[in-house]
Design an enzyme around this catalytic site. Sequence first.
Site, PDB file in Angstrom:
ATOM      1  N   GLU A 490       0.833  -1.197   0.000  1.00 59.85           N
ATOM      2  CA  GLU A 490       0.000   0.000   0.000  1.00 59.85           C
ATOM      3  C   GLU A 490       0.872   1.253   0.000  1.00 59.85           C
ATOM      4  O   GLU A 490       1.965   1.251   0.586  1.00 59.85           O
ATOM      5  CB  GLU A 490      -0.917   0.017   1.235  1.00 59.85           C
ATOM      6  N   HIS A 513      -7.876   1.382   2.203  1.00 56.94           N
ATOM      7  CA  HIS A 513      -7.674   0.996   3.608  1.00 56.94           C
ATOM      8  C   HIS A 513      -8.400   1.965   4.542  1.00 56.94           C
ATOM      9  O   HIS A 513      -7.813   2.536   5.457  1.00 56.94           O
ATOM     10  CB  HIS A 513      -6.184   0.945   3.946  1.00 56.94           C
TER      11      HIS A 513
END
Length: 630
Positions: A490, A513
Site C-alpha cells: 500500500e 484501507h
Amino acid sequence: MNSSRHYVIDFDSTFTQVEALDVLGEISLENQPDKDERLQELKSLTDRGMGGELALRESLSLRLDLLKANKNHLAPLIDVLKGKISTSFVRNEAFFEENSDHIYIVSNGFKEFIVPIVKELGIKEENVFANTFVFDDEGKIIGFDKENVLSSNNGKVEQLKALDLKGDVYVIGDGYTDYEIKAAGLANKFYAFTENIERDKVTEKADHITPSLDEFLYVHKMNKAISYPKNRIKVLLLENVHPDALQIMKNEGYNVSLQTGAMDEDELAEQIKDVSVLGIRSKTQLTKKVLDNANRLIAVGAFCIGTNQIDLEECLKKGIAVFNAPYSNTRSVVELAIGEIILLMRNLPDKIAKMHEGNWDKSASHSYEVRGKKLGIVGYGNIGAQLSVMAESIGFDVYYYDLVEKLALGNATKCNSLKELLQTVDIVSLHVDGRKENKNLIGEKQFKEMKDGVIFLNLSRGHVVDIEALKNNINSGKVNGAGIDVFPSEPKTNKENFESSLKGLPNVILTPHIGGSTEEAQENIGNFVPGKIIEYINTGSTTNSVNFPNLQLPILENAHRLIHIHHNKPGIIAHINRVLAANDINIVGQHLKTNETIGYVITDIDKAYNIEVVKELKEIKDTIKFRILY
C-alpha cells in the site's frame, strides 16, 4: 534543602494558571453590557505589560480603570484562584514546605488576593512582595499604592536589591519583568515558566525554559513528586492520527511532534533515537532495525486494530509496551462491509460507472436482495461478531468460522472448517488478524471451494489473499463481485500512486484501507490509545497491552513505585527484594506478572530510595528496563 539557595517566584500565570486581574474582570463586569469588549482590552493590556511593551504603572492604571471593581469582589476572586493554582505547583507541595524560608513571591499583582492563595502551599506572608489596592469610602478600588516600588517599571529589580539575598538566586516566572531581575545581575538564572502561557519575548531571554515546576526541580536534583518531567517525554505521532490524541498528550505535558504521513524504515530509525512514545497507524513498519535505534522508547500506540506492522516480539525483548484500539473502529468496518455487500449484490459499481459515462442501463439482471442470502464470516472476533449481529438483523443467514472456539451470537451457525464455510455461503467476508500464518489464507484452492458467483470481501489484512488468484477468479466469473480495502503493498502517503492488478475489473470496489476511517472511529481511537499509554507511564498499568503481561494498578500516594522489566528467568523477584532489604526499604505492595518472554514487576516502597539502590536494581542480571514512576 539548600539554605544558600533562594527561589523568587512570580504569581500571575506562574503560581496560578491565570492572570488574577483578568479573573477579577470576569467577576466585576458580570452585568456590564460592554463586558466582552472590556475583558478583551484588559487581556491586551496584560499581555503588553508582561511583554515589556507598556509601562507597568500605566498598565496597572488602565486595567484598574477598566475593572470597576469593589472590595466585595475579592472574596469570590480568591475562591476562583484557589482552584487555579498551577498543577505542577500543587503536585510538588513538598518543595514549598521544605523551602518555605527561602521562597519569595515577587509580583506586580496585589497582596489582597496573593497572600490567601500562596498560603495554601505554606508560603509565609512576610515573603510576599506585591502591590496593594487603594479603596474609597464605598470600598471601590480606585488605584494602588504608588509608593510601592513594584508599581513601577523595574520594580522587581528594586525589590530584589532591597531584599539583598545572599547565596544563589533563581527566578521562576512568565513575564519580562521576571527576566529583568536576572538582567540586573541579581539572580543566577531566569527560568521561563511556560506551563500556563508562553511569551516569545520572554522565552528567548531565558536561561532555561521550564514547562512545569517538575522540570525546574529535576534540573536542580531536588525532591519532586514525579521522577522525570513529562516535558522531557518526547512523543512522535505519525500517519495523521486524530487531533484529540495530540491534544490529550500535550495536555499531559509531553513534548509532542506530529507528522501526517508514514516514515520508511531508514527515516524512522533515525527519527526514533530520542523518542519515548511512538504513535502509528497501519502503514508504518516498526521493524527490528528501527527498534535497535529506539534507545529511549518505552511505549508504542497503534492507532488501529491490527499490530502486524509492529515486531511485537522485539518490542517485548526490549521492554517496550504496545497498545492498540481493539474495539474503537469495529462499527465503522462493519458498516462498510454491509454497505459493500449490498452494492455488490445489486451490481452497482458497474451501473454507477456507466451512469457517469452517460450510459443508461436499467435492468434487474444480476441484481439481488440480501435477504435470505448466506453470509460467511471468516474470523469471529470483535468485527466478525458485530457483523454477524448486524447482518442477521437485516435478513442474512449467518455462518462463521474461527480457529478459536467462539460462541455463536443470535442465530449464526458455526462451521467446523474453512472449507465447509466456503462451500456453503453466497458471500465471504474476511475478518482475520494479520499473523504470518494467515498469509494467502485465501488462494486458488479456496476460490475453487466457493460457490459459483460468490461475492468476496477482504477488509482485514492485505496479505491474507492471493491477489492474482482473486483476479483470475473475477475474470472467470467464479467471483461475481469483490470489495477490497487492504492490499499486500500500500502507498505510504496519499501522494504515492496506487498500483494493483485488480484495477478496472468488473463489479469490484477498491477502497484505500479506510474500513475504520470514519470521524467517529478515529476520534474514539484518538482518545482510547493515549489514555492507555498515559496510564502505563503514570501508574505502570498494562491493561490492553498486546505484548506485555496485563496488570491493572491503582495510582499510589505517599509512596514510591519502581518498575522492573526482565527476561523471564527464575529468582529475579527474590533478587529485587534482597536489594531492597539490604537497604532497609520496606515493601508496601508488589505485583508480578509474566509471559513466556518477560517478567513485569511493580514494587511500591514506603521510603525514599538513593542512587545506589537504583544502580543495584538496574544491574540485576537479565534486567531489560528499570523505571521509577515517583
